[in-house]
Enzyme design. Structure first.
Site, PDB file in Angstrom:
ATOM      1  N   GLU A 175       0.697  -1.123   0.068  1.00  0.00           N
ATOM      2  CA  GLU A 175       0.164   0.099   0.026  1.00  0.00           C
ATOM      3  C   GLU A 175       0.810   1.232   0.010  1.00  0.00           C
ATOM      4  O   GLU A 175       1.954   1.093   0.521  1.00  0.00           O
ATOM      5  CB  GLU A 175      -0.955  -0.133   1.223  1.00  0.00           C
ATOM      6  CG  GLU A 175      -0.077   0.045   2.690  1.00  0.00           C
ATOM      7  CD  GLU A 175      -1.223   0.133   3.809  1.00  0.00           C
ATOM      8  OE1 GLU A 175      -2.103   0.758   3.482  1.00  0.00           O
ATOM      9  OE2 GLU A 175      -0.979  -0.544   4.842  1.00  0.00           O
ATOM     10  N   LYS A 223      13.612   1.496  13.571  1.00  0.00           N
ATOM     11  CA  LYS A 223      14.163   3.134  13.392  1.00  0.00           C
ATOM     12  C   LYS A 223      13.191   3.891  12.875  1.00  0.00           C
ATOM     13  O   LYS A 223      12.428   3.571  12.421  1.00  0.00           O
ATOM     14  CB  LYS A 223      15.536   2.918  12.833  1.00  0.00           C
ATOM     15  CG  LYS A 223      15.405   2.762  11.227  1.00  0.00           C
ATOM     16  CD  LYS A 223      16.785   2.416  10.537  1.00  0.00           C
ATOM     17  CE  LYS A 223      16.886   2.041   9.353  1.00  0.00           C
ATOM     18  NZ  LYS A 223      18.136   1.907   8.708  1.00  0.00           N
ATOM     19  N   ASP A 242       9.114  -1.974   6.061  1.00  0.00           N
ATOM     20  CA  ASP A 242      10.382  -2.538   5.942  1.00  0.00           C
ATOM     21  C   ASP A 242      10.754  -4.024   6.564  1.00  0.00           C
ATOM     22  O   ASP A 242      11.079  -3.931   7.604  1.00  0.00           O
ATOM     23  CB  ASP A 242      11.540  -1.754   6.118  1.00  0.00           C
ATOM     24  CG  ASP A 242      12.947  -2.214   5.637  1.00  0.00           C
ATOM     25  OD1 ASP A 242      12.863  -3.418   5.012  1.00  0.00           O
ATOM     26  OD2 ASP A 242      13.850  -1.552   5.528  1.00  0.00           O
TER      27      ASP A 242
END
Length: 387
Positions: A175, A223, A242
């Site tokens: 998406e 992160k 990720d």
């Protein structure tokens, strides 16, 4: 500039690498934190890194011409007839481009590209992660994790829409995230978030990790840059992205790899002889929340990369004096402890920091009432008649 129709994403450094005719064996060595000129860095397939893992590269000479001939001579393509690596890649790319129009490259390295695309039928924007198979166990792990999360989605995890795969090319369709990364969001706020924003972001990230950990998945690269917003300016649309480093706890081969981003990495990951588990994500989240609350990292950016790594290994972090909230200070320091004393995601979620003051007050009043009733039990009135 808009790109569409034919294979636009091959007009890049990525294409130059693929077009070279080479024969390289896949390396079976696990991905590790690498050291170059004293600097430790990661090799995530989503991040542009200082170095790259050797990959198999294939001859794609005449790709455009062969695709045109295929369209003219044959209305359908059978995968059973595809015998060469080049033909397999052509087929996957052809199917991808029949459905998606490439708009622009967002990020790339020698292993993959992150490309903004648009669905030709629905006109919706998506993000395509286009990878070559640089190490089979790593890409297979990402595929397994992605399939699991597609089956068991969560509102705070970037949603996988579909995949195109063949022997050596893998395309993940995600998406599209219209908002910025958390790092960019903080820059817009001049590194100063209010307490409600910090708490809302913190809790959503804990819920995302809880979902991953409930399926025995570790993210391993949490992160600021791997946290984005689905909708610009809406912190409730936050999503963790990720999964290039994500793996299953049961995947012993992948769990031997040492990966992550220095300054966020749990100290136990640096020790090759020491096993680690999902608590490494808790440490990384503690480092992220410290930045949210103070605008500063737990390892000073004024240090050299080598100095950061050395301190990170020894877990010699520094809590900023800007961290004023005692409850948040307590929770962050717990999350940054050694793995043996680090709390799980469930324990973090029930920390007093996340309990509203009104709930604490009501809870205390309830406890006081119970103590009062124990101290002064109710007796029947002997002067009152009962039916």
């Amino acid at each position: 500039m808009k790109r569409g129709g034919s294979l636009a994403f091959f007009d890049s450094e990525f294409s130059k690498q693929l077009l070279q005719k080479t024969e390289r064996k896949k390396s079976n060595t696990p991905s590790k934190l690498q050291e170059s000129n004293g600097e430790l860095f990661s090799q995530s397939p989503l991040q542009v890194t200082l170095n790259t893992i050797p990959v198999d590269q294939f001859e794609l000479y005449g790709l455009m011409r062969s695709n045109k001939q295929t369209k003219q001579n044959s209305p359908a393509i059978s995968f059973n007839n595809m015998t060469t690596q080049t033909q397999l890649i052509q087929t996957t790319i052809k199917v991808f481009h029949e459905k998606y129009e490439t708009i622009k490259i967002l990020k790339e390295n020698k292993q993959c590209q992150i490309v903004q695309c648009r669905n030709l039928f629905t006109k919706e924007y998506v993000v395509a992660k286009i990878c070559t198979q640089y190490q089979s166990y790593e890409i297979n792990s990402e595929i397994r994790v992605s399939k699991t999360l597609q089956k068991y989605p969560h509102s705070n995890l970037m949603k996988l829409l579909e995949m195109f795969t063949d022997k050596d090319t893998h395309i993940f369709i995600y998406e599209y995230m219209y908002g910025n990364t958390l790092f960019e969001y903080m820059q817009q706020k001049h590194l100063k978030l209010n307490e409600s924003e910090i708490k809302a972001i913190f809790k959503q990230l804990l819920k995302a990790l809880k979902h991953l950990h409930s399926h025995n998945i570790i993210h391993r690269d949490l992160k600021l840059d791997n946290i984005m917003f689905k909708t610009k300016g809406d912190i409730k649309s936050l999503k963790l992205i990720d999964f290039g480093y994500a793996t299953f706890l049961s995947d012993t081969k992948n769990m031997n790899s040492r990966c992550g981003t220095p300054g966020y990495v749990a100290p136990e990951i640096y020790e090759e002889s020491q096993p680690y588990n999902q608590l490494c994500d808790i440490y990384s989240l503690g480092a992220v929340v410290h930045i949210l609350a103070t605008g500063k990292r737990i390892y000073s950016s004024k240090l050299t990369p080598k100095e950061i790594c050395e301190l990170n290994k020894k877990n010699r972090y520094e809590i900023s004096e800007n961290l004023k909230c005692p409850l948040l200070y307590d929770l962050i320091t717990q999350m940054l402890q050694d793995s043996n004393n680090r709390p799980s995601v469930d324990k973090c979620l029930i920390h007093p920091y996340f309990i509203k003051l009104s709930d604490l007050k009501n809870s205390q009043e309830h406890i006081n009432q119970q103590i009062y009733e124990l101290a002064l039990p109710k007796f029947k009135n002997p002067f009152k008649s009962y039916q």
